[in-house]
Design a protein around this motif. Structure first.
Motif, PDB file in Angstrom:
ATOM      1  N   ALA A 197     -57.319  41.971  44.291  1.00 41.96           N
ATOM      2  CA  ALA A 197     -55.961  41.862  44.828  1.00 41.96           C
ATOM      3  C   ALA A 197     -55.218  40.724  44.140  1.00 41.96           C
ATOM      4  O   ALA A 197     -54.042  40.851  43.774  1.00 41.96           O
ATOM      5  N   GLN A 256     -55.856  47.743  40.126  1.00 45.54           N
ATOM      6  CA  GLN A 256     -56.465  46.872  41.114  1.00 45.54           C
ATOM      7  C   GLN A 256     -56.434  47.432  42.530  1.00 45.54           C
ATOM      8  O   GLN A 256     -57.178  46.968  43.389  1.00 45.54           O
ATOM      9  N   VAL A 257     -55.579  48.411  42.777  1.00 51.58           N
ATOM     10  CA  VAL A 257     -55.658  49.110  44.060  1.00 51.58           C
ATOM     11  C   VAL A 257     -57.019  49.802  44.150  1.00 51.58           C
ATOM     12  O   VAL A 257     -57.726  49.710  45.158  1.00 51.58           O
ATOM     13  N   ALA A 278     -61.085  41.135  47.162  1.00 51.31           N
ATOM     14  CA  ALA A 278     -60.041  40.116  47.276  1.00 51.31           C
ATOM     15  C   ALA A 278     -59.646  39.590  45.897  1.00 51.31           C
ATOM     16  O   ALA A 278     -58.458  39.362  45.618  1.00 51.31           O
ATOM     17  N   LEU A 287     -59.750  47.361  44.505  1.00 55.37           N
ATOM     18  CA  LEU A 287     -59.822  46.840  45.870  1.00 55.37           C
ATOM     19  C   LEU A 287     -60.530  47.832  46.786  1.00 55.37           C
ATOM     20  O   LEU A 287     -61.448  47.488  47.528  1.00 55.37           O
TER      21      LEU A 287
END
Length: 404
Positions: free
Chosen positions: A270, A152-153, A267, A156
């Motif tokens: 995240a 998810q980094v 978002a 993002l």
């Protein structure tokens, strides 16, 4: 018996380091394909797609990403070429995405959207099996959760990058998706290096789990618990809304400009990471009972996401991100605990195939209902998720075999 300390030595890398480096591969890959997925709905709409087309294409893409694992999973177990399949699948994805930004026809864009998902189908059973060996030492929930959080980094950064380029170019998808070729090259380079360092990740698991103690039927069939667990997952997935449809709603109802959609997707990713870590740690402590949260989150998505109020619709997308975090981490961890190593890629393939069929149904169902009646969409999804909760309560998938 080989000790747990000796196994990582043979692999030339400790299990947590392997999880982190593999997480870095996924981080870079997510940079690529999540950057593209963040604008799939608006991109298809700009080429003339209707809400039904967006729903069907995004649903078909997820079906391909999951359903084709019925082939790639058994193939991985039969050939034991886990690394080769992982590299091939990542290569297909990182090539498809930049091309998506330069095609000018709807049919070609739809083909590339699905092709990118096919790449995921090719690599995922092999990748999850490789990762499952290291998580046998780190803890299933924690290992898969950390991997998903690193995913998810990238998920993002990718949409943020796409949003920035779209803003600078006035909404030109070509440069916005073309820039994603750079992390794609890094994905392939890192995979080759990691394969050289850890050619046999199964050494991690062999060091702590004698083959005779692995669960499963004595004739090699997949255990009954796996099938009942797959049925629950299929039920909750059949009532899950795609982000493509959520973003379509935001743009077509003039709730958000196209350039803001990737920011919202970022978002949501995240939130995905936080949800993955929370449920991963809870899974290692409490077992699969924590999965009861998934139908509840999935039922809330259309209630919030398809309103005409910006803040509420945004909240719906964030809840979608939380549900994705549970799907992408804890669901995979449970499969690894239910199935022995020798049949695990097959199990991941079959599991994904069952869920893929449900994804296609869900994408088409929500897309069609959205075009006719949003209240009906909300009601149908709520009923499906209630049935999923009942199925989870009835099937009661067993706790993980060991808490590490």
């Amino acid at each position: 018996m080989t000790s747990a300390r000796q196994a990582p030595a043979r692999a030339r890398m400790g299990p947590w380091r392997f999880v982190v480096w593999f997480g870095t591969v996924s981080l870079l890959a997510d940079f690529v394909y999540e950057g593209a997925r963040s604008v799939t709905g608006p991109l298809l709409a700009s080429l003339g797609a209707s809400s039904l087309v967006v729903g069907v294409v995004t649903g078909a893409g997820e079906a391909a990403a999951l359903g084709l694992r019925l082939v790639s999973g058994p193939l991985a177990d039969r050939t034991r070429r886990f690394w080769g399949l992982a590299v091939a699948g990542y290569a297909l994805t990182v090539v498809s995405v930049p091309l998506l930004g330069v095609v000018g026809t709807l049919w070609a864009a739809c083909t590339l959207v699905i092709a990118e998902r096919v790449g995921k189908a090719v690599r995922s059973p092999a990748k999850d099996t490789l990762l499952s060996h290291a998580t046998a030492v780190t803890g299933r929930g924690r290992g898969f959760a950390v991997h998903e959080a690193m995913d998810q980094v990238g998920a993002l950064v990718g949409p943020l990058t796409v949003a920035g380029v779209l803003a600078l170019t006035g909404g030109d998808y070509g440069p916005a998706l073309g820039v994603l070729a750079l992390p794609g090259v890094a994905v392939l380079g890192l995979l080759v290096w990691l394969r050289a360092r850890v050619p046999d990740p199964e050494a991690y698991e062999r060091g702590i789990t004698p083959p005779s103690t692995a669960p499963g039927a004595p004739d090699g069939r997949l255990p009954t618990a796996f099938w009942t667990y797959a049925a629950f997952t299929a039920a909750t997935t059949a009532g899950f809304t795609t982000f493509g449809l959520l973003s379509y709603h935001l743009v077509e109802r003039h709730l958000a400009h196209t350039a803001w959609v990737p920011l919202l997707y970022a978002a949501a990713m995240a939130v995905d990471a936080v949800a993955a870590l929370a449920t991963g740690w809870a899974y290692d402590r409490y077992g699969p009972r924590v999965l009861a949260v998934l139908p509840l989150l999935s039922a809330a998505v259309p209630v919030l996401g398809f309103t005409r109020t910006v803040t509420v619709a945004v909240a719906g997308s964030l809840v979608w991100g939380a549900a994705m975090g549970v799907q992408e981490s804890t669901l995979r961890a449970t499969v690894a605990d239910l199935v022995p190593s020798g049949r695990r890629a097959t199990a991941y393939g079959i599991f994904a195939g069952v869920v893929g069929a449900a994804s296609l149904v869900g994408g088409a169902l929500t897309g069609a209902l959205y075009g006719s009646s949003i209240p009906a969409l909300i009601t149908v999804v709520a009923v499906v998720q209630a049935l999923a909760l009942i199925l989870l309560a009835v099937t009661r998938p067993g706790r993980a075999r060991a808490r590490r």
